[in-house]
Design a protein around this motif. Structure first.
Motif, PDB file in Angstrom:
ATOM      1  N   LYS A  87      13.677  -9.523  -9.880  1.00 19.68           N
ATOM      2  CA  LYS A  87      15.013  -9.216  -9.054  1.00 19.68           C
ATOM      3  C   LYS A  87      14.147  -9.607  -7.644  1.00 19.68           C
ATOM      4  O   LYS A  87      14.496 -10.271  -6.806  1.00 19.68           O
ATOM      5  CB  LYS A  87      15.322  -7.887  -8.772  1.00 19.68           C
ATOM      6  CG  LYS A  87      16.426  -7.198  -7.610  1.00 19.68           C
ATOM      7  CD  LYS A  87      17.558  -8.394  -7.669  1.00 19.68           C
ATOM      8  CE  LYS A  87      18.878  -8.776  -7.010  1.00 19.68           C
ATOM      9  NZ  LYS A  87      20.253  -9.201  -7.228  1.00 19.68           N
ATOM     10  N   GLN A  88      13.013  -9.069  -7.652  1.00 23.80           N
ATOM     11  CA  GLN A  88      12.137  -9.899  -5.944  1.00 23.80           C
ATOM     12  C   GLN A  88      12.117 -11.084  -6.318  1.00 23.80           C
ATOM     13  O   GLN A  88      12.791 -11.343  -4.956  1.00 23.80           O
ATOM     14  CB  GLN A  88      10.822  -8.467  -6.056  1.00 23.80           C
ATOM     15  CG  GLN A  88      11.045  -9.054  -4.910  1.00 23.80           C
ATOM     16  CD  GLN A  88       9.350  -8.188  -4.784  1.00 23.80           C
ATOM     17  OE1 GLN A  88       8.426  -8.136  -5.796  1.00 23.80           O
ATOM     18  NE2 GLN A  88       8.784  -8.055  -3.632  1.00 23.80           N
ATOM     19  N   ARG A  98      13.641 -13.391  -3.312  1.00 30.11           N
ATOM     20  CA  ARG A  98      13.006 -13.959  -2.638  1.00 30.11           C
ATOM     21  C   ARG A  98      13.104 -15.969  -2.771  1.00 30.11           C
ATOM     22  O   ARG A  98      12.922 -17.078  -2.031  1.00 30.11           O
ATOM     23  CB  ARG A  98      11.351 -13.388  -2.918  1.00 30.11           C
ATOM     24  CG  ARG A  98      11.071 -12.589  -2.494  1.00 30.11           C
ATOM     25  CD  ARG A  98      11.236 -11.557  -1.289  1.00 30.11           C
ATOM     26  NE  ARG A  98      10.014 -12.305  -0.422  1.00 30.11           N
ATOM     27  CZ  ARG A  98      10.250 -12.412   0.833  1.00 30.11           C
ATOM     28  NH1 ARG A  98      11.457 -11.453   1.598  1.00 30.11           N
ATOM     29  NH2 ARG A  98       9.598 -12.919   2.030  1.00 30.11           N
ATOM     30  N   LEU A 147      13.912  -1.408  -5.777  1.00 26.86           N
ATOM     31  CA  LEU A 147      12.778  -1.806  -4.728  1.00 26.86           C
ATOM     32  C   LEU A 147      12.520  -0.917  -3.629  1.00 26.86           C
ATOM     33  O   LEU A 147      11.704  -1.021  -2.892  1.00 26.86           O
ATOM     34  CB  LEU A 147      13.699  -3.213  -4.161  1.00 26.86           C
ATOM     35  CG  LEU A 147      13.979  -4.195  -4.904  1.00 26.86           C
ATOM     36  CD1 LEU A 147      15.077  -5.415  -4.849  1.00 26.86           C
ATOM     37  CD2 LEU A 147      12.677  -4.251  -5.646  1.00 26.86           C
ATOM     38  N   ASN A 178       8.124   0.316  -2.984  1.00 32.03           N
ATOM     39  CA  ASN A 178       7.607  -0.070  -1.945  1.00 32.03           C
ATOM     40  C   ASN A 178       6.282   0.233  -1.806  1.00 32.03           C
ATOM     41  O   ASN A 178       6.288   1.665  -2.296  1.00 32.03           O
ATOM     42  CB  ASN A 178       8.197   0.454   0.005  1.00 32.03           C
ATOM     43  CG  ASN A 178       7.420   0.640   0.547  1.00 32.03           C
ATOM     44  OD1 ASN A 178       6.245   1.253   0.703  1.00 32.03           O
ATOM     45  ND2 ASN A 178       7.940  -0.359   1.622  1.00 32.03           N
ATOM     46  N   ALA A 232       4.522  -6.058  -6.390  1.00 35.84           N
ATOM     47  CA  ALA A 232       5.348  -5.893  -5.095  1.00 35.84           C
ATOM     48  C   ALA A 232       5.411  -6.634  -4.010  1.00 35.84           C
ATOM     49  O   ALA A 232       5.920  -7.582  -3.728  1.00 35.84           O
ATOM     50  CB  ALA A 232       6.265  -4.873  -5.653  1.00 35.84           C
ATOM     51  N   GLU A 276       5.723 -10.303  -1.203  1.00 39.63           N
ATOM     52  CA  GLU A 276       6.375 -10.086  -0.766  1.00 39.63           C
ATOM     53  C   GLU A 276       5.763 -10.465   0.487  1.00 39.63           C
ATOM     54  O   GLU A 276       6.644 -11.665   1.493  1.00 39.63           O
ATOM     55  CB  GLU A 276       6.899  -8.380  -0.533  1.00 39.63           C
ATOM     56  CG  GLU A 276       7.658  -8.383   0.710  1.00 39.63           C
ATOM     57  CD  GLU A 276       9.122  -8.288   0.250  1.00 39.63           C
ATOM     58  OE1 GLU A 276      10.300  -8.605   1.379  1.00 39.63           O
ATOM     59  OE2 GLU A 276       9.487  -8.213  -0.658  1.00 39.63           O
TER      60      GLU A 276
END
Length: 401
Positions: free
Chosen positions: A303-304, A308, A323, A327, A390, A394
């Motif tokens: 999903k991330q 993005r 999500l 973190n 993750a 990011e």
């Protein structure tokens, strides 16, 4: 020449002032192309719509280009091979504010496009044809496509993406050129049809459906479509664009079942309907917990990445909470707690074992405590590395706006 698939939306439409482009991808369609072009031209003349017939030729060697030019259609050569590549190039080259696309094998009814135009003028972003509502002539659709492939894939599309379409893979569809260009569609093959609908649904475009008639393919050669290969490619595409159904829900089921089984068996053996569930079932429950957790984290990562890269919408609800959980700092804190709990349980069991001279453990709960503690420890390690991955994702790529 190769038509750039990501030309500025609306550049040509403003210059030419056309309302409609009727777009047909073409690869060796000399047998039927003239019929389709004449039918589309007759529709434009009868309706009084300012429009054009555009042929996106994908390397024909049978004289299709000459046929189209002789009849007054505009031809754009698309060098990248594939159904999706031809349509992307054709959409980029279209001069109409709206585009109605359909195959040039004489199976689609270009003479009756009033319903598509009316819905587009009323504000629809994407107008899907529905062959099941409009009528499928005898011999027009193979048995497997009509009663298995299309109904199943359409159901999956509605389930996964809430698309209001009963015929998810109808090739006759109309859309706002500018809105479709904004999606940045990329697939080169037959799955382009799925990508258009899925991306439009994820972007919350207004999608409507109108009945359309399907006629038998007018060509003497076999169609380009390959039933099982292209059906699998469509299904694969639908799953890849739905991390919830591909990863999250299966992962949560595994995680929940594993936790339930291991929790029930932690105190000792359990007898149900004459069957005794013991240590091996407990081990299977612990393994399901670890696999389920890993699959859930795959859902979060996919999903991330989708967000993005711009092909999935920003997370809401459960996706947003997961999500947030991953973190980097929160993920490490939760991982540290799990590692400490698991390590403490393992240390307690090992201390007891050493105290007994590394001999047999009399308490039958000790192996269960050790295995449960190891499961918690490994889950913490998984979570720590996933939170780190993750965070790298990011930082590595800015979100697309």
């Amino acid at each position: 020449m190769d038509i750039a698939p990501h030309a500025p939306p609306g550049a040509d439409t403003q210059a030419h002032g056309l309302e409609l482009t009727i777009l047909m991808p073409c690869l060796n369609e000399a047998e039927t192309l003239a019929l389709c072009i004449r039918e589309a031209q007759d529709f434009l003349a009868r309706s009084g719509i300012a429009g054009e017939v555009l042929i996106a030729d994908n390397g024909s060697t049978d004289g299709s280009q000459e046929i189209a030019q002789r009849l007054g259609a505009r031809v754009v050569p698309i060098t990248e091979r594939g159904y999706g590549a031809a349509l992307r190039g054709g959409i980029a080259a279209a001069r109409g504010r709206f585009v109605i696309m359909g195959d040039s094998d004489n199976s689609y009814d270009f003479a009756n496009l009033e319903g598509f135009v009316a819905e587009l003028r009323a504000g629809a972003d994407l107008v899907m044809g529905n062959r099941f509502r409009g009528g499928i002539e005898k011999g027009a659709m193979p048995f497997l496509h009509r009663y298995l492939g299309n109904p199943v894939l359409s159901f999956i599309g509605r389930l996964l993406f809430r698309v209001p379409a009963g015929d998810f893979h109808c090739g006759l569809r109309g859309f706002s050129r500018a809105r479709i260009m904004e999606l940045g569609l990329t697939t080169p093959g037959m799955e382009f049809a799925s990508e258009m609908v899925v991306r439009a649904a994820l972007a919350r475009y207004r999608i409507v459906e109108v009945p359309t008639r399907l006629r038998p393919d007018g060509r003497s050669r076999p169609p380009h479509l390959r039933t099982w290969r292209d059906g699998w490619r469509h299904l694969r595409f639908l799953l890849f664009y739905s991390p919830r159904w591909l990863f999250l829900y299966p992962g949560l089921v595994l995680l929940g079942l594993g936790a339930l089984v291991s929790g029930l068996l932690f105190p000792g053996p359990l007898r149900v309907a004459g069957v005794t569930f013991d240590m091996h079932s407990f081990m299977a429950g612990c393994l399901a917990v670890l696999v389920g957790l890993q699959v859930v984290t795959f859902a979060v990562i996919s999903k991330q990445v989708g967000v993005r890269r711009g092909y999935l919408p920003p997370p809401t609800g459960l996706d947003a909470r997961l999500l947030g959980l991953l973190n980097f700092e929160r993920g490490l804190i939760l991982a540290a707690i799990l590692v400490l709990l698991g390590g403490a349980g393992m240390a307690d069991t090992l201390t007891d074992w050493v105290g007994r001279g590394l001999g047999p453990l009399e308490d039958p709960r000790s192996p269960r405590l050790f295995l449960a503690s190891m499961t918690v420890l490994v889950a913490g390690i998984q979570l720590a590395f996933t939170a780190s991955l993750a965070s790298i994702i990011e930082m590595a790529q800015p979100a697309r706006r």
